[in-house]
Motif scaffolding. Structure first.
Motif, PDB file in Angstrom:
ATOM      1  N   SER A 317       1.067  -1.227  -0.148  1.00 42.24           N
ATOM      2  CA  SER A 317      -0.031  -0.065   0.028  1.00 42.24           C
ATOM      3  C   SER A 317       1.029   1.390   0.141  1.00 42.24           C
ATOM      4  O   SER A 317       2.048   1.177   0.747  1.00 42.24           O
ATOM      5  CB  SER A 317      -0.915   0.042   1.161  1.00 42.24           C
ATOM      6  N   SER A 318       0.501   2.183  -0.800  1.00 43.84           N
ATOM      7  CA  SER A 318       1.323   3.369  -1.003  1.00 43.84           C
ATOM      8  C   SER A 318       0.879   4.303  -1.707  1.00 43.84           C
ATOM      9  O   SER A 318      -0.288   4.057  -2.394  1.00 43.84           O
ATOM     10  CB  SER A 318       2.678   2.989  -1.371  1.00 43.84           C
ATOM     11  N   HIS A 319       1.134   5.663  -1.597  1.00 46.49           N
ATOM     12  CA  HIS A 319       0.886   6.861  -2.480  1.00 46.49           C
ATOM     13  C   HIS A 319       1.066   6.358  -4.045  1.00 46.49           C
ATOM     14  O   HIS A 319       0.403   6.804  -4.834  1.00 46.49           O
ATOM     15  CB  HIS A 319       1.593   8.033  -2.219  1.00 46.49           C
ATOM     16  N   LEU A 320       2.156   5.924  -4.135  1.00 43.78           N
ATOM     17  CA  LEU A 320       2.465   5.250  -5.598  1.00 43.78           C
ATOM     18  C   LEU A 320       1.582   4.416  -6.076  1.00 43.78           C
ATOM     19  O   LEU A 320       1.121   4.651  -7.467  1.00 43.78           O
ATOM     20  CB  LEU A 320       3.894   4.531  -5.853  1.00 43.78           C
ATOM     21  N   ALA A 321       0.989   3.384  -5.208  1.00 47.09           N
ATOM     22  CA  ALA A 321       0.148   2.415  -5.773  1.00 47.09           C
ATOM     23  C   ALA A 321      -1.247   3.158  -6.168  1.00 47.09           C
ATOM     24  O   ALA A 321      -1.940   2.785  -7.167  1.00 47.09           O
ATOM     25  CB  ALA A 321      -0.387   1.512  -4.804  1.00 47.09           C
ATOM     26  N   GLN A 322      -1.575   4.040  -5.275  1.00 44.89           N
ATOM     27  CA  GLN A 322      -2.980   4.800  -5.563  1.00 44.89           C
ATOM     28  C   GLN A 322      -2.966   5.795  -6.799  1.00 44.89           C
ATOM     29  O   GLN A 322      -3.643   5.809  -7.497  1.00 44.89           O
ATOM     30  CB  GLN A 322      -3.440   5.622  -4.236  1.00 44.89           C
ATOM     31  N   LEU A 323      -1.607   6.440  -6.799  1.00 48.45           N
ATOM     32  CA  LEU A 323      -1.546   7.345  -7.972  1.00 48.45           C
ATOM     33  C   LEU A 323      -1.304   6.715  -9.319  1.00 48.45           C
ATOM     34  O   LEU A 323      -2.221   7.441 -10.192  1.00 48.45           O
ATOM     35  CB  LEU A 323      -0.319   8.017  -7.744  1.00 48.45           C
ATOM     36  N   ARG A 324      -0.706   5.527  -9.473  1.00 48.08           N
ATOM     37  CA  ARG A 324      -1.003   4.469 -10.617  1.00 48.08           C
ATOM     38  C   ARG A 324      -2.548   4.413 -11.160  1.00 48.08           C
ATOM     39  O   ARG A 324      -2.819   4.718 -12.200  1.00 48.08           O
ATOM     40  CB  ARG A 324      -0.242   3.331 -10.482  1.00 48.08           C
ATOM     41  N   ASP A 325      -3.437   3.995 -10.049  1.00 51.62           N
ATOM     42  CA  ASP A 325      -4.671   3.961 -10.232  1.00 51.62           C
ATOM     43  C   ASP A 325      -5.300   5.290 -10.603  1.00 51.62           C
ATOM     44  O   ASP A 325      -6.297   5.146 -11.537  1.00 51.62           O
ATOM     45  CB  ASP A 325      -5.226   3.388  -9.088  1.00 51.62           C
ATOM     46  N   LEU A 326      -5.159   6.330 -10.136  1.00 56.29           N
ATOM     47  CA  LEU A 326      -5.593   7.645 -10.413  1.00 56.29           C
ATOM     48  C   LEU A 326      -5.310   7.924 -11.892  1.00 56.29           C
ATOM     49  O   LEU A 326      -6.215   8.547 -12.522  1.00 56.29           O
ATOM     50  CB  LEU A 326      -5.175   8.672  -9.425  1.00 56.29           C
ATOM     51  N   ILE A 327      -4.106   7.841 -12.292  1.00 55.16           N
ATOM     52  CA  ILE A 327      -3.619   8.124 -13.584  1.00 55.16           C
ATOM     53  C   ILE A 327      -4.161   7.263 -14.557  1.00 55.16           C
ATOM     54  O   ILE A 327      -4.705   7.964 -15.676  1.00 55.16           O
ATOM     55  CB  ILE A 327      -1.966   8.028 -13.742  1.00 55.16           C
ATOM     56  N   ALA A 328      -4.544   6.135 -14.351  1.00 58.49           N
ATOM     57  CA  ALA A 328      -5.300   5.387 -15.211  1.00 58.49           C
ATOM     58  C   ALA A 328      -6.693   5.661 -15.449  1.00 58.49           C
ATOM     59  O   ALA A 328      -7.239   5.749 -16.683  1.00 58.49           O
ATOM     60  CB  ALA A 328      -5.358   3.699 -14.690  1.00 58.49           C
ATOM     61  N   SER A 329      -7.327   6.103 -14.342  1.00 60.06           N
ATOM     62  CA  SER A 329      -8.654   6.650 -14.309  1.00 60.06           C
ATOM     63  C   SER A 329      -8.784   8.052 -15.404  1.00 60.06           C
ATOM     64  O   SER A 329      -9.724   8.203 -16.227  1.00 60.06           O
ATOM     65  CB  SER A 329      -9.097   7.033 -13.072  1.00 60.06           C
ATOM     66  N   MET A 330      -7.727   8.908 -14.966  1.00 61.70           N
ATOM     67  CA  MET A 330      -7.756  10.125 -15.662  1.00 61.70           C
ATOM     68  C   MET A 330      -7.587  10.025 -17.278  1.00 61.70           C
ATOM     69  O   MET A 330      -7.977  10.631 -17.932  1.00 61.70           O
ATOM     70  CB  MET A 330      -6.430  10.865 -15.353  1.00 61.70           C
TER      71      MET A 330
END
Length: 400
Positions: A317-330
């Motif tokens: 779990s990490s900011h990196l893991a969430q950011l990857r998911d967010l970028i994909a959504s964007m």
């Protein structure tokens, strides 16, 4: 319940149309240059920059020396002390907000109105009224959207367990325990903005335990009612320093929730007892596959146990893991996880926890809305919990 989305003028809608993101880096700006930005957000953005996904184009802070040093250290080309000016000049695709909670609503709305997606540190905003006001500024189709930093949801462990529970692979979830028992001393609360409703947003239920409660809700699904207690046992603060709650979920499962800053033996823990196995997560500030444990009932087939314990490649779990998911959504133009109704659920539970504790009542999901004092203030104006009004101000009000 959330307030209806505001109507949007044609001119404002035009300003909000998200820029095409295919075939180029996503331009990010960081607001606030403190420890969370330096230690978590910038490294995550830099990692994805190395993969060709992002670039940090600007940073903003009210302290000019601090933002210039921050930009020099991170190789960020533009330093600002004015958020509106940065938004107008740089037109970022993504704004990452790392400021105190009291600023989140205003800064998130400004970014959304400028056409930028938002990734905002927890707690998202101080109240449900603020959250609904932010959601009303989001794009209607394809963004921009505002997501909350709930990084404990992300990573291989949470993803695997979420799937097991959703599919009832271990049977129905029946009993759960959610624990954030940490320790904060008097020096921690000597910082003027801590322990105050207006600036910190709440006590350990809001500022510390929100991560584990959000993960619990992400795994277990919607909650239906809560009964809680809160105390101010050690620290001289406006908020609580410990709370406990009983939560019933829509699927019938029951859970206990404990949030504390009085606990020398610090731990973050989630335990879920299903019909055929117990799954438990024990960690402190972040988890990997090794922090999860699955204990089957006696006689369970080896093949089932092996499947339950197969978490796959380890993605902490990490900011990196969430950011990857967010970028994909964007890039897909889709609403990201931990935004909208999905992001609101933990704030609603926390609000209900406070209302239950301060009114000695059971609070049900969906009952706190406009007109309820807890909709606009987590203390709800409750005697003994609402901020103390200075005697001079009281006298002026009486004589006015």
């Amino acid at each position: 319940m959330p307030t209806p989305r505001h109507a949007t003028s044609a001119a404002t809608s035009a300003n909000r149309l998200p820029a095409p993101l295919d075939g180029r880096r996503i331009r990010a700006a960081v607001i606030g240059t403190g420890a969370i930005a330096r230690g978590s957000h910038v490294p995550a953005l830099a990692r994805l920059a190395g993969e060709g996904e992002t670039e940090i184009v600007a940073a903003v802070d009210i302290a000019e020396d601090a933002v210039r040093e921050f930009c020099a250290d991170a190789g960020i080309p533009h330093a600002y002390t004015d958020l509106d000016r940065m938004l107008a000049e740089q037109r970022p695709d993504l704004v990452v907000i790392c400021t105190p909670p009291t600023l989140h609503r205003e800064q998130t709305v400004a970014a959304l109105r400028a056409g930028a997606w938002v990734w905002c540190e927890k707690p998202p905003v101080p109240t449900l009224a603020d959250f609904d006001a932010v959601e009303a500024e989001e794009g209607l189709d394809g963004g921009p959207y505002a997501a909350i930093v709930f990084q404990h949801r992300f990573g291989s462990g949470a993803r695997h367990v979420k799937r097991l529970i959703a599919e009832e692979a271990m049977g129905r979830p029946l009993v759960a325990h959610c624990q954030t028992t940490w320790y904060r001393n008097a020096d921690y609360y000597a910082v003027p903005w801590r322990g105050r409703w207006e600036t910190e947003g709440g006590g350990p239920a809001m500022g510390h335990g929100i991560h584990q409660m959000d993960l619990l809700l992400d795994l277990m699904g919607p909650w239906s009612e809560v009964r809680a207690m809160a105390g101010r046992l050690v620290h001289d603060v406006e908020t609580e320093d410990v709370s406990t709650a009983l939560v019933r979920f829509r699927n019938g499962a029951l859970a206990t929730v404990v949030n504390s800053v009085l606990s020398p033996d610090e731990v973050s823990r989630i335990r879920i007892d299903c019909e055929r196995a117990t799954v438990e997560l024990t960690h402190l500030y972040g988890h990997s596959n090794d922090n999860w444990r699955v204990t089957p009932v006696p006689g369970t087939a080896d093949a089932d146990v092996t499947a339950w314990r197969d978490f796959g490649a380890d993605v902490p779990s990490s900011h990196l893991a969430q950011l990857r998911d967010l970028i994909a959504s964007m890039r897909a133009g889709e609403r990201p996880r931990s935004s909208g109704a999905d992001g609101r659920t933990s704030l609603e539970l926390i609000t209900a926890l406070y209302k239950s504790a301060f009114t000695d009542t059971t609070v049900r999901a969906g009952e706190i809305g406009p007109g309820d004092p807890y909709y606009t203030a987590l203390h709800g104006g409750a005697a003994g919990w609402a901020p103390r009004v200075p005697e001079v101000a009281v006298a002026q009000e009486v004589t006015a």
